[in-house]
Design a protein around this motif. Structure first.
Motif, PDB file in Angstrom:
ATOM      1  N   ASP A  92       0.808  -1.210   0.000  1.00  0.00           N
ATOM      2  CA  ASP A  92       0.000   0.000   0.000  1.00  0.00           C
ATOM      3  C   ASP A  92       0.838   1.255   0.000  1.00  0.00           C
ATOM      4  O   ASP A  92       0.318   2.358  -0.098  1.00  0.00           O
ATOM      5  CB  ASP A  92      -0.946   0.003   1.194  1.00  0.00           C
ATOM      6  N   GLN A  93       2.206   1.138   0.152  1.00  0.00           N
ATOM      7  CA  GLN A  93       3.124   2.261   0.070  1.00  0.00           C
ATOM      8  C   GLN A  93       4.310   1.860  -0.772  1.00  0.00           C
ATOM      9  O   GLN A  93       4.707   0.690  -0.817  1.00  0.00           O
ATOM     10  CB  GLN A  93       3.596   2.685   1.485  1.00  0.00           C
ATOM     11  N   TRP A  94       4.882   2.875  -1.398  1.00  0.00           N
ATOM     12  CA  TRP A  94       6.105   2.644  -2.194  1.00  0.00           C
ATOM     13  C   TRP A  94       7.016   3.852  -2.007  1.00  0.00           C
ATOM     14  O   TRP A  94       6.650   4.961  -2.326  1.00  0.00           O
ATOM     15  CB  TRP A  94       5.748   2.486  -3.660  1.00  0.00           C
ATOM     16  N   ASN A  95       8.191   3.534  -1.358  1.00  0.00           N
ATOM     17  CA  ASN A  95       9.168   4.564  -1.008  1.00  0.00           C
ATOM     18  C   ASN A  95       8.519   5.656  -0.155  1.00  0.00           C
ATOM     19  O   ASN A  95       8.758   6.854  -0.300  1.00  0.00           O
ATOM     20  CB  ASN A  95       9.799   5.198  -2.254  1.00  0.00           C
ATOM     21  N   GLY A  96       7.679   5.248   0.718  1.00  0.00           N
ATOM     22  CA  GLY A  96       7.060   6.167   1.651  1.00  0.00           C
ATOM     23  C   GLY A  96       5.861   6.873   1.113  1.00  0.00           C
ATOM     24  O   GLY A  96       5.210   7.653   1.813  1.00  0.00           O
ATOM     25  N   ASN A  97       5.494   6.633  -0.120  1.00  0.00           N
ATOM     26  CA  ASN A  97       4.325   7.268  -0.732  1.00  0.00           C
ATOM     27  C   ASN A  97       3.202   6.255  -0.835  1.00  0.00           C
ATOM     28  O   ASN A  97       3.435   5.083  -1.174  1.00  0.00           O
ATOM     29  CB  ASN A  97       4.647   7.803  -2.128  1.00  0.00           C
ATOM     30  N   PRO A  98       1.988   6.708  -0.533  1.00  0.00           N
ATOM     31  CA  PRO A  98       0.889   5.739  -0.632  1.00  0.00           C
ATOM     32  C   PRO A  98       0.620   5.328  -2.096  1.00  0.00           C
ATOM     33  O   PRO A  98       0.736   6.126  -3.009  1.00  0.00           O
ATOM     34  CB  PRO A  98      -0.293   6.512  -0.038  1.00  0.00           C
ATOM     35  N   VAL A  99       0.330   4.094  -2.239  1.00  0.00           N
ATOM     36  CA  VAL A  99       0.023   3.558  -3.571  1.00  0.00           C
ATOM     37  C   VAL A  99      -1.470   3.717  -3.817  1.00  0.00           C
ATOM     38  O   VAL A  99      -2.282   3.326  -2.981  1.00  0.00           O
ATOM     39  CB  VAL A  99       0.448   2.085  -3.669  1.00  0.00           C
TER      40      VAL A  99
END
Length: 213
Positions: free
Chosen positions: A9-16
């Motif tokens: 649900d997150q990628w590199n601290g950003n929500p997906v």
């Protein structure tokens, strides 16, 4: 970090962002059933199939129909028809005697230049007439036609039963009987045409006078 599934649900601290919904599954096209065969009348049970006693509706042949024949109209109330003055029997009368035509005393042709040609023995006329078998006429009478409307062998004339007759010999411009009032009557080819008193003859455009006294 995951949400308990294989997709994080997150990628590199950003929500997906959530996954878009899958496209709807297209519905299958309806199956078109083939057109049922045309209905035909079959053979009755127990009849021989080799006998074609029932014509097919695809090859209908016209059936001739006889026309009715109608008889005479019936008499009303069965009564016989009353005789009418036109249908009543008239007393028989003797036929009127037929007066034969007066014989021509001296029939002759009078040409435009004043030449007189007797007709008692008959004549074959034309620009250069030739003898014709089967008519009983041997005298030849050449006609001097400047306009050349007279055929080489144009017509034959004779006298029978007191009357002058003329036969056109298939001429090119025809033969005509000219009545006293100027009416032209064409002479059929190879047919004897009688001349009335006072009538003239025209061979093509060449006119002659017929004298009977």
């Amino acid at each position: 970090m995951t949400n308990g599934s294989e997709v994080p649900d997150q990628w590199n601290g950003n929500p997906v962002p959530p996954r878009p919904p899958l496209p709807a599954t297209p519905s299958p096209e309806p199956q078109v059933s083939p057109e049922p065969p045309k209905f035909k009348i079959g053979m009755p049970p127990g009849m021989d199939l080799s006998l074609d006693t029932v014509p097919s509706s695809d090859n209908a042949a016209p059936v001739p129909v006889a026309k009715p024949e109608f008889g005479p109209a019936p008499t009303p109330f069965g009564r016989p028809p009353l005789p009418t003055p036109s249908t009543a029997a008239a007393p028989a009368t003797a036929p009127a005697p037929v007066t034969p035509p007066a014989p021509a005393a001296n029939p002759r042709l009078v040409l435009p230049d004043g030449t007189v040609l007797p007709l008692l023995q008959g004549l074959i006329v034309g620009r250069d007439p030739q003898h014709q078998d089967g008519y009983g006429v041997s005298a030849l009478a050449p006609l001097h036609d400047i306009e050349r409307s007279v055929s080489k062998t144009h017509a034959v004339l004779g006298v029978s039963e007191g009357r002058v007759w003329i036969i056109d010999l298939n001429s090119t411009n025809g033969t005509f009987v000219v009545s006293p009032n100027g009416t032209l009557t064409p002479c059929p080819p190879e047919v004897a045409t009688p001349l009335e008193p006072g009538a003239d003859i025209r061979f093509g455009e060449y006119r002659v006078r017929v004298a009977l006294d």
